[in-house]
Design an enzyme around this catalytic site. Structure first.
Site, PDB file in Angstrom:
ATOM      1  N   CYS A 121      -1.934   9.126   2.255  1.00 57.82           N
ATOM      2  CA  CYS A 121      -1.622   8.572   0.936  1.00 57.82           C
ATOM      3  C   CYS A 121      -2.759   8.771  -0.055  1.00 57.82           C
ATOM      4  O   CYS A 121      -2.535   8.787  -1.262  1.00 57.82           O
ATOM      5  CB  CYS A 121      -1.276   7.093   1.053  1.00 57.82           C
TER       6      CYS A 121
ATOM      7  N   GLU B 167       0.871  -1.176   0.000  1.00 57.53           N
ATOM      8  CA  GLU B 167       0.000   0.000   0.000  1.00 57.53           C
ATOM      9  C   GLU B 167       0.905   1.222   0.000  1.00 57.53           C
ATOM     10  O   GLU B 167       1.463   1.585   1.042  1.00 57.53           O
ATOM     11  CB  GLU B 167      -0.924  -0.009   1.219  1.00 57.53           C
TER      12      GLU B 167
END
Length: 530
Positions: free
Chosen positions: A300, A265
């Protein structure tokens, strides 16, 4: 605690088994690379540094112990999985205040933001797993073919084994426990490595996991590069890493030595394309929520930059200026509703982006900074050069470039010129533009007319594509991510057709071909010898 014992000495460098005094985070002096204490805590640091180092040998021993526990079969049972999930749910209920305080120490994260973005999300994941686990574990029945008749078949979800979760600092509670919940739900033994950059949360997680969960199968290893390196030397059955692409490559290379599958991720530059035919106030408030009200841009999936038309940019900027003042006041540096920058090294990186000769004169709003408080005000930059550093790397902070184009379709070229992002956002009421955006823009996730909320939907997987990551989790996808889908075919000893065995006569060949092709008429003709 469940199964607590001497073997739980794998938390470095801040956990002490028999001496539960905690570090004074008020007295910590931030450096570009780590947290060092002043003289007031020198004796405590000396005590911590005397702890045996967590090296490759200790990492190997840890994995051996967890693999022994997994091989005993205890983690595979429905009862064990449910007991650990209930323990996590109880832990959150009882320790919510401690969790909020740790997030405040690490990031000055506002209490409400900590609850909404982290605590409530972990609660939801845990409650979903508790509700659906029995259903998730049921083998999935599938159809069989005429070739295997009579038979039945199913797909069995089995745990992978011993898995490693390496989490990150920006959402240190959520991004630690959310994947751990998935790993436990799937029946695995788990090692969690929280980020040393958020030391208060890391220490808390270590203590809470030891107190509430079964430490014969679930452990926390604290530390930094050395400890992570020692863990990556081991053979795991899966690794989930959240963080930068640079470290993601290191994790993937280490996993490749053991043919260990990974979920990465990562991140990227998440664009928000803003059309003119919108509800401007709602759009701007949602953009702010997905940038500055989301860990001050340190996310993110946060909006990295905006693309809009030259004609619409002035209205958009005015609306952003107005709503930012409504959110954070006339002096956002004094606001208690915005997080600080996590460390001095991250602060220096962001300051360097702002001071770049190519962009320093492009700042049209904000730009204030306080290195002592590690605070940077919401900052907007207009039409920065695409070859500037701020447009070449993920910003991960409160800086927001706005790029202008002649027409909306030109925004696609800008997005395509960069690696595929973890998320892409579009604000428009134009149905054709929506279709074109969904069809032509590749990203880990996508949201139309809002930001970041797609990760709160339990029915949607969360993950990247290309350089923004690989694999996904969340909800049932977390269970699947840490499971092996085993194909099982059941047959009896009845109806054993000799046609599959030698010698292969002409009639057998005709019948076999007909069976494989599934042609009923040909099968009948072959059987009667036609």
């Amino acid at each position: 605690s469940v199964g607590a014992g001497p073997s739980r000495a794998f938390s470095y460098p801040f956990t002490r088994k028999n001496n539960q005094r905690q570090l004074s985070f008020v007295n910590l002096i931030r450096t570009p690379y780590s947290f060092k204490s002043c003289s007031a805590t020198l004796s405590l640091v000396a005590e911590v540094e005397e702890k045996p180092k967590f090296d490759v040998d200790k990492a190997a021993l840890l994995v051996k112990e967890l693999r022994k526990s997994f091989n005993s079969g205890k983690t595979k049972s429905y009862e064990w999985r449910m007991s650990q999930l209930k323990a996590i749910d109880k832990m959150i209920e009882e320790k919510e205040k401690d969790i909020t305080e740790a997030l405040s120490k690490d990031l000055s994260k506002p209490e409400l933001e900590a609850f909404i973005a982290e605590i409530s999300q972990v609660k939801s994941s845990c409650k979903l797993a508790l509700k659906e686990l029995n259903h998730w574990m049921i083998p999935e029945k599938v159809k069989t073919s005429l070739t295997t008749y009579p038979s039945s078949a199913e797909i069995v979800s089995e745990p992978l084994g011993v898995v490693l979760v390496i989490s990150t600092w920006n959402f240190p509670f959520l991004l630690s426990l959310d994947p751990v919940i998935g790993a436990i739900s799937a029946g695995n033994a788990v090692v969690l490595k929280p980020s040393e950059i958020s030391p208060a949360t890391s220490l808390l997680l270590s203590n809470l996991v030891e107190e509430y969960l079964d430490d014969s199968a679930i452990r926390v290893v604290e530390g930094a590069v050395d400890e992570t390196t020692a863990l990556l030397e081991q053979k795991w059955d899966k690794i989930l890493y959240t963080g930068s692409a640079r470290v993601g490559r290191i994790v993937m290379a280490a996993a490749a030595k053991h043919l260990t599958p990974v979920i990465l991720e990562l991140g990227g530059k998440c664009p928000a394309v803003v059309d003119s035919n919108i509800n401007l106030q709602v759009a701007v408030r949602r953009i702010i929520a997905g940038k500055w009200a989301c860990n001050n841009g340190q996310a993110c999936i946060g909006v990295d930059y905006i693309i809009t038309t030259k004609d619409f940019a002035p209205k958009l900027i005015d609306a952003l200026r107005y709503e930012l003042e409504q959110f954070f006041g006339k002096d956002p540096m004094e606001s208690k509703d915005i997080s600080r920058i996590v460390s001095s090294s991250q602060f220096a990186r962001l300051a360097k982006l702002m001071d770049d000769d190519k962009v320093s004169d492009k700042i049209i709003l904000g730009g204030q900074r306080d290195v002592n408080q590690l605070k940077i005000a919401p900052t907007i930059l207009l039409d920065v050069p695409e070859d500037s550093q701020i447009m070449q790397e993920e910003i991960f902070g409160p800086l927001m470039p706005i790029l202008t184009v002649e027409k909306m379709e030109d925004s696609f070229k800008i997005i395509h010129s960069k690696p595929k992002p973890l998320a892409a956002y579009l604000f428009t009421n134009d149905e054709q533009l929506k279709k074109d955006f969904v069809q032509n823009i590749s990203s880990g996730g996508m949201l139309i007319n809002d930001t970041i909320l797609h990760v709160a939907s339990e029915g949607l997987p969360f993950g990247g594509v290309g350089e923004s990551g690989m694999g996904s989790y969340h909800g049932k996808f977390s269970f699947d991510a840490f499971s092996h889908k085993k194909s099982v075919l059941y047959r009896s000893f009845d109806a054993d057709a000799s046609v599959r065995y030698p010698p292969y006569t002409t009639q057998k060949q005709r019948l076999l071909k007909a069976l494989i092709n599934g042609n009923i008429i040909s099968i009948i003709l072959a059987l009667i010898g036609w």
